[in-house]
Design a protein around this motif. Structure first.
Motif, PDB file in Angstrom:
ATOM      1  N   ILE A 186      36.066   6.016  64.575  1.00  0.00           N
ATOM      2  CA  ILE A 186      36.095   5.731  63.136  1.00  0.00           C
ATOM      3  C   ILE A 186      34.762   5.168  62.660  1.00  0.00           C
ATOM      4  CG2 ILE A 186      37.262   4.441  61.319  1.00  0.00           C
ATOM      5  CD1 ILE A 186      38.983   6.599  62.592  1.00  0.00           C
ATOM      6  N   LYS A 187      34.156   4.302  63.473  1.00  0.00           N
ATOM      7  CA  LYS A 187      32.917   3.635  63.068  1.00  0.00           C
ATOM      8  C   LYS A 187      31.722   4.587  63.076  1.00  0.00           C
ATOM      9  CE  LYS A 187      34.384  -0.972  64.590  1.00  0.00           C
ATOM     10  NZ  LYS A 187      34.068  -2.143  65.466  1.00  0.00           N
ATOM     11  N   LYS A 188      31.743   5.588  63.953  1.00  0.00           N
ATOM     12  CA  LYS A 188      30.646   6.557  64.043  1.00  0.00           C
ATOM     13  C   LYS A 188      31.224   7.960  63.939  1.00  0.00           C
ATOM     14  CE  LYS A 188      27.869   3.541  67.050  1.00  0.00           C
ATOM     15  NZ  LYS A 188      27.191   3.433  68.378  1.00  0.00           N
ATOM     16  N   PRO A 189      31.617   8.371  62.748  1.00  0.00           N
ATOM     17  CA  PRO A 189      32.313   9.652  62.605  1.00  0.00           C
ATOM     18  C   PRO A 189      31.506  10.846  63.087  1.00  0.00           C
ATOM     19  CG  PRO A 189      31.690   8.743  60.457  1.00  0.00           C
ATOM     20  CD  PRO A 189      31.480   7.668  61.460  1.00  0.00           C
ATOM     21  N   TRP A 190      30.166  10.780  63.024  1.00  0.00           N
ATOM     22  CA  TRP A 190      29.347  11.892  63.495  1.00  0.00           C
ATOM     23  C   TRP A 190      29.500  12.128  64.995  1.00  0.00           C
ATOM     24  CZ3 TRP A 190      27.599   7.240  61.620  1.00  0.00           C
ATOM     25  CH2 TRP A 190      27.013   6.368  62.545  1.00  0.00           C
ATOM     26  N   ALA A 191      29.898  11.061  65.721  1.00  0.00           N
ATOM     27  CA  ALA A 191      30.088  11.202  67.166  1.00  0.00           C
ATOM     28  C   ALA A 191      31.288  12.077  67.500  1.00  0.00           C
ATOM     29  CB  ALA A 191      30.251   9.826  67.808  1.00  0.00           C
ATOM     30  N   ASN A 192      32.176  12.294  66.527  1.00  0.00           N
ATOM     31  CA  ASN A 192      33.368  13.085  66.784  1.00  0.00           C
ATOM     32  C   ASN A 192      33.062  14.573  66.960  1.00  0.00           C
ATOM     33  OD1 ASN A 192      35.265  10.927  66.666  1.00  0.00           O
ATOM     34  ND2 ASN A 192      35.009  10.882  64.447  1.00  0.00           N
ATOM     35  N   ILE A 193      31.904  15.012  66.457  1.00  0.00           N
ATOM     36  CA  ILE A 193      31.537  16.415  66.647  1.00  0.00           C
ATOM     37  C   ILE A 193      31.435  16.735  68.141  1.00  0.00           C
ATOM     38  CG2 ILE A 193      29.755  18.143  66.235  1.00  0.00           C
ATOM     39  CD1 ILE A 193      29.060  16.641  63.658  1.00  0.00           C
TER      40      ILE A 193
END
Length: 395
Positions: free
Chosen positions: A59-66
């Motif tokens: 949630i805190k680093k949404p770009w990491a979800n890619i």
């Protein structure tokens, strides 16, 4: 049958180890994705095929979800499970978002507790992200009923508790607490065994999740008539909540009646339960929580009327059930329990019978395995409710 389980932690969560262990005994090939940590080797020792991957949505680093979604899709392609079984909201969201709405593998969200369902936004996120491939396993009757009321078809919804090893909950009263804290032998002793979780202000909470402050207020009321009353708090701060833990101790120190003892984290919990006259679980939100531990330890139990507690605590049968966040009602229940030792003994015995059946991990694993089979054969599963369990136990 091959099932991929998803966990967000490799610290604690011993319920998952018990569940996967029993599923393997039933012939399920269990794969497990989780981050590295102290529990990993314990899973491997039980025959679980472990894959090191943190599958919780970031949630805190949404770009990491890619990257996470790509890794998760690759894991699913490598394992090729018949079913994916997620145990947390954050891992469930990864499972759904990474695979999309049209992926053919059935996906189960085994709901660990009712907290996210009690708040509209988080409940809607759960419902909105689900598709035709998604199914739910409630772990208490409140959760099951909540999904039904929110439009989930009963054929997509089962019930399977997170079970325990019943035989592991038999402690001995060795008098440890009485000796360590100089408690008179004839003094009444009640207690709460739980971590200290601070209030979540974004959810509007003003007191901790486990209701420690409510119990302090209730003890202060009861001790005006029972000045020798001792209340034991076993457990330390969860995560980085030391400030909250200290504030609760300071709050208790302000009271003029009763004696409050904070032991911090202990590893002799079963023996501590054996020393208590009454166990108290005044949580504001809970699944079955510590009630199963106290009942299986043979201790008279009082809980708040939330979540899965009513599955185990039947008023005038297995314990005392009080409204949440109501110190006066809690005080009345404590006073009644202390004044009636025969009632305590009767309720504890009946509570043990119900908990030993309803929360036996072997039974729970059987419930899950049957749900797997029903899901794959597209037949609905009739949940093993606590009412049915109680009838069988009493027979």
């Amino acid at each position: 049958m091959k099932v991929l389980h998803l966990l967000k932690t490799a610290v604690g969560a011993s319920w998952a180890l018990r569940q996967t262990r029993e599923l393997i005994k039933l012939g399920v090939e269990v794969h497990l994705a989780l981050p590295d940590g102290p529990m990993v080797e314990k899973y491997r020792s039980q025959g679980v095929k472990v894959h090191i991957l943190q599958t919780a949505l970031n949630i805190k680093k949404p770009w990491a979800n890619i990257k996470l979604f790509r890794q998760f899709r690759q894991l699913v392609a490598d394992v090729q499970p018949d079913i994916i079984h997620s145990h947390f909201v954050a891992t469930t969201l990864t499972m759904r978002l990474a695979l999309g709405r049209n992926h053919p593998i059935p996906r189960i969200f085994h709901v660990p507790g009712p907290l996210h369902l009690e708040h509209g936004l988080f409940r809607r996120v759960d419902l909105w992200t689900a598709s035709k491939a998604d199914y739910w396993l409630a772990s208490c009757e409140w959760t099951r009923q909540c999904y039904l009321k929110n439009g989930i078809d009963s054929e997509r919804l089962g019930l399977a508790y997170y079970g325990v090893d019943v035989e592991a909950h038999h402690g001995q009263n060795k008098g440890k607490l009485h000796q360590e804290f100089d408690i008179p032998d004839d003094a009444p002793v009640i207690g709460n065994i739980a971590y200290f979780y601070p209030p979540k202000k974004y959810l509007g909470q003003k007191r901790g999740l486990k209701g420690h402050e409510d119990l302090i207020d209730a003890v202060d009321l009861v001790a005006r008539q029972r000045p020798d009353l001792h209340c034991i708090f076993v457990g330390g701060p969860w995560g980085d909540s030391q400030d909250y833990f200290d504030s609760v101790k300071a709050y208790a120190a302000q009271k003029h009646h009763g004696r409050f003892i904070f032991t911090g984290t202990r590893h002799d919990v079963q023996d501590i339960y054996a020393e208590l006259d009454v166990a108290i679980h005044p949580s504001h939100s809970e699944n079955v929580g510590g009630a199963v531990e106290s009942l299986l330890s043979g201790v008279a139990t009082i809980t708040s009327n939330v979540g899965g507690f009513p599955d185990l605590i039947k008023p005038d049968q297995t314990g005392w059930l009080v409204p949440k966040a109501d110190p006066k009602a809690l005080a009345d229940a404590i006073a009644d329990a202390l004044a009636n030792p025969e009632k305590r003994q009767q309720f504890a015995a009946q509570g043990y019978e119900l908990a030993a059946y309803l929360l036996n991990v072997k039974n729970n694993a059987g419930d899950i395995a049957r749900y797997y089979q029903a899901l794959l054969s597209e037949h609905a599963l009739s949940p093993r409710t606590n009412q049915e369990s109680h009838c069988e136990t009493s027979a």
